[in-house]
Design a protein around this motif. Structure first.
Motif, PDB file in Angstrom:
ATOM      1  N   UNK A   1       0.834  -1.200   0.000  1.00 58.84           N
ATOM      2  CA  UNK A   1       0.000   0.000   0.000  1.00 58.84           C
ATOM      3  C   UNK A   1       0.873   1.257   0.000  1.00 58.84           C
ATOM      4  N   UNK A   2       0.333   2.315  -0.575  1.00 56.72           N
ATOM      5  CA  UNK A   2       0.967   3.632  -0.601  1.00 56.72           C
ATOM      6  C   UNK A   2       0.143   4.587   0.259  1.00 56.72           C
ATOM      7  N   UNK A   3       0.728   5.714   0.569  1.00 56.89           N
ATOM      8  CA  UNK A   3       0.021   6.710   1.383  1.00 56.89           C
ATOM      9  C   UNK A   3      -1.292   7.145   0.724  1.00 56.89           C
ATOM     10  N   UNK A   4      -1.316   7.214  -0.601  1.00 60.88           N
ATOM     11  CA  UNK A   4      -2.554   7.649  -1.255  1.00 60.88           C
ATOM     12  C   UNK A   4      -3.627   6.560  -1.291  1.00 60.88           C
ATOM     13  N   UNK A   5      -3.323   5.372  -0.747  1.00 62.71           N
ATOM     14  CA  UNK A   5      -4.319   4.304  -0.623  1.00 62.71           C
ATOM     15  C   UNK A   5      -5.090   4.379   0.696  1.00 62.71           C
TER      16      UNK A   5
ATOM     17  N   UNK B   1      -7.145   6.410   2.312  1.00 64.62           N
ATOM     18  CA  UNK B   1      -8.581   6.720   2.355  1.00 64.62           C
ATOM     19  C   UNK B   1      -9.414   5.587   1.758  1.00 64.62           C
ATOM     20  N   UNK B   2      -8.917   4.935   0.724  1.00 66.03           N
ATOM     21  CA  UNK B   2      -9.618   3.784   0.143  1.00 66.03           C
ATOM     22  C   UNK B   2      -9.632   2.593   1.088  1.00 66.03           C
ATOM     23  N   UNK B   3      -8.505   2.354   1.752  1.00 69.85           N
ATOM     24  CA  UNK B   3      -8.433   1.286   2.755  1.00 69.85           C
ATOM     25  C   UNK B   3      -9.391   1.592   3.894  1.00 69.85           C
ATOM     26  N   UNK B   4      -9.374   2.841   4.354  1.00 66.91           N
ATOM     27  CA  UNK B   4     -10.240   3.266   5.455  1.00 66.91           C
ATOM     28  C   UNK B   4     -11.709   3.026   5.112  1.00 66.91           C
ATOM     29  N   UNK B   5     -12.106   3.392   3.913  1.00 72.82           N
ATOM     30  CA  UNK B   5     -13.491   3.207   3.481  1.00 72.82           C
ATOM     31  C   UNK B   5     -13.863   1.730   3.459  1.00 72.82           C
ATOM     32  N   UNK B   6     -12.996   0.904   2.914  1.00 72.23           N
ATOM     33  CA  UNK B   6     -13.244  -0.538   2.844  1.00 72.23           C
ATOM     34  C   UNK B   6     -13.357  -1.141   4.247  1.00 72.23           C
ATOM     35  N   UNK B   7     -12.451  -0.770   5.139  1.00 71.91           N
ATOM     36  CA  UNK B   7     -12.485  -1.279   6.511  1.00 71.91           C
ATOM     37  C   UNK B   7     -13.728  -0.794   7.249  1.00 71.91           C
TER      38      UNK B   7
ATOM     39  N   UNK C   1       0.600   3.073  10.030  1.00 72.66           N
ATOM     40  CA  UNK C   1       0.860   1.642   9.835  1.00 72.66           C
ATOM     41  C   UNK C   1       0.781   1.227   8.364  1.00 72.66           C
ATOM     42  N   UNK C   2       0.890   2.181   7.455  1.00 74.25           N
ATOM     43  CA  UNK C   2       0.709   1.890   6.035  1.00 74.25           C
ATOM     44  C   UNK C   2       1.698   0.840   5.525  1.00 74.25           C
ATOM     45  N   UNK C   3       2.880   0.774   6.127  1.00 77.09           N
ATOM     46  CA  UNK C   3       3.882  -0.200   5.680  1.00 77.09           C
ATOM     47  C   UNK C   3       3.463  -1.639   5.977  1.00 77.09           C
ATOM     48  N   UNK C   4       2.465  -1.823   6.830  1.00 75.59           N
ATOM     49  CA  UNK C   4       1.969  -3.168   7.149  1.00 75.59           C
ATOM     50  C   UNK C   4       0.966  -3.675   6.119  1.00 75.59           C
ATOM     51  N   UNK C   5       0.440  -2.789   5.282  1.00 75.25           N
ATOM     52  CA  UNK C   5      -0.693  -3.129   4.415  1.00 75.25           C
ATOM     53  C   UNK C   5      -0.291  -3.549   3.007  1.00 75.25           C
TER      54      UNK C   5
ATOM     55  N   UNK D   1     -10.484   1.905  -7.420  1.00 75.54           N
ATOM     56  CA  UNK D   1     -10.548   1.783  -5.967  1.00 75.54           C
ATOM     57  C   UNK D   1      -9.703   0.622  -5.474  1.00 75.54           C
ATOM     58  N   UNK D   2      -9.833   0.352  -4.191  1.00 77.74           N
ATOM     59  CA  UNK D   2      -9.134  -0.768  -3.573  1.00 77.74           C
ATOM     60  C   UNK D   2     -10.078  -1.970  -3.588  1.00 77.74           C
ATOM     61  N   UNK D   3      -9.633  -3.073  -4.175  1.00 74.00           N
ATOM     62  CA  UNK D   3     -10.447  -4.280  -4.254  1.00 74.00           C
ATOM     63  C   UNK D   3     -10.313  -5.128  -2.995  1.00 74.00           C
ATOM     64  N   UNK D   4      -9.126  -5.096  -2.377  1.00 72.86           N
ATOM     65  CA  UNK D   4      -8.867  -5.899  -1.183  1.00 72.86           C
ATOM     66  C   UNK D   4      -7.694  -5.299  -0.431  1.00 72.86           C
ATOM     67  N   UNK D   5      -7.682  -5.555   0.878  1.00 72.00           N
ATOM     68  CA  UNK D   5      -6.547  -5.121   1.685  1.00 72.00           C
ATOM     69  C   UNK D   5      -6.340  -6.104   2.828  1.00 72.00           C
ATOM     70  N   UNK D   6      -5.136  -6.094   3.351  1.00 72.63           N
ATOM     71  CA  UNK D   6      -4.781  -6.925   4.492  1.00 72.63           C
ATOM     72  C   UNK D   6      -3.499  -6.355   5.075  1.00 72.63           C
TER      73      UNK D   6
END
Length: 162
Positions: free
Chosen positions: A10-14, A16-22, A42-46, A55-60
């Motif tokens: 993940x990048x810093x610009x991801x 808000x998309x991660x936040x929305x999905x979560x 904690x972006x380096x963990x994602x 958009x973001x299709x999936x995250x972990x």
């Protein structure tokens, strides 16, 4: 035509998309919500998978909790893209990250135990997990009566590189 998905850090610009999905999943009571400040720090963990629509299709995330132990957390696949292997992609990226970090054991607390056992995790009693892992749990409205299932994986691979 079948879409090819790929996983990436993940990048810093991801954020808000991660936040929305979560947040969408947290509102259903399926995981803990994460504040934007938490995600930025904690972006380096994602790991993420991009959707065709931008958009973001999936995250972990992979959250190391001790010298030889990490947690797979904040796993979400967008509802309209489930069943396409995206969850497996991001979890496998986290497990590969464990190998790189030389972390030998990984766990998750989940309602999706079938998914995790299908990809090699085994169900374990939560009591075998060290107390250190419960730091996030105190923020959960279900604490201390957790109804999630603990799953565990011993990470294999070449540990001789240097």
């Amino acid at each position: 035509m079948k879409q090819a998905f790929s996983v990436r850090r993940a990048h810093m610009d991801d954020v808000k998309g991660i936040h929305s999905l979560l947040l969408q999943t947290a509102q259903k009571g399926l995981l803990l919500p994460r504040a934007l400040i938490y995600l930025y720090s904690h972006i380096r963990n994602f790991w993420v998978v991009d959707a065709e629509d931008g958009g973001i299709a999936a995250c972990c995330a992979l959250a190391p909790v001790w010298q030889d132990l990490a947690e797979v957390c904040s796993l979400v696949v967008r509802e309209d893209l489930r069943g396409k292997g995206l969850g497996r992609l991001v979890v496998e990226a986290c497990v590969a990250d464990c190998r790189e970090l030389r972390i030998e054991k990984v766990f998750a607390l989940t309602y999706q135990e079938k998914f995790f056992t299908h990809i090699g995790f085994e169900i374990v009693d939560k009591s075998v997990l060290p107390q250190k892992i419960w730091a996030d749990c105190v923020h959960c409205p279900k604490y201390p009566d957790c109804d999630e299932t603990a799953v565990f994986l011993t990470v294999g691979g070449d540990r001789t590189h240097g």
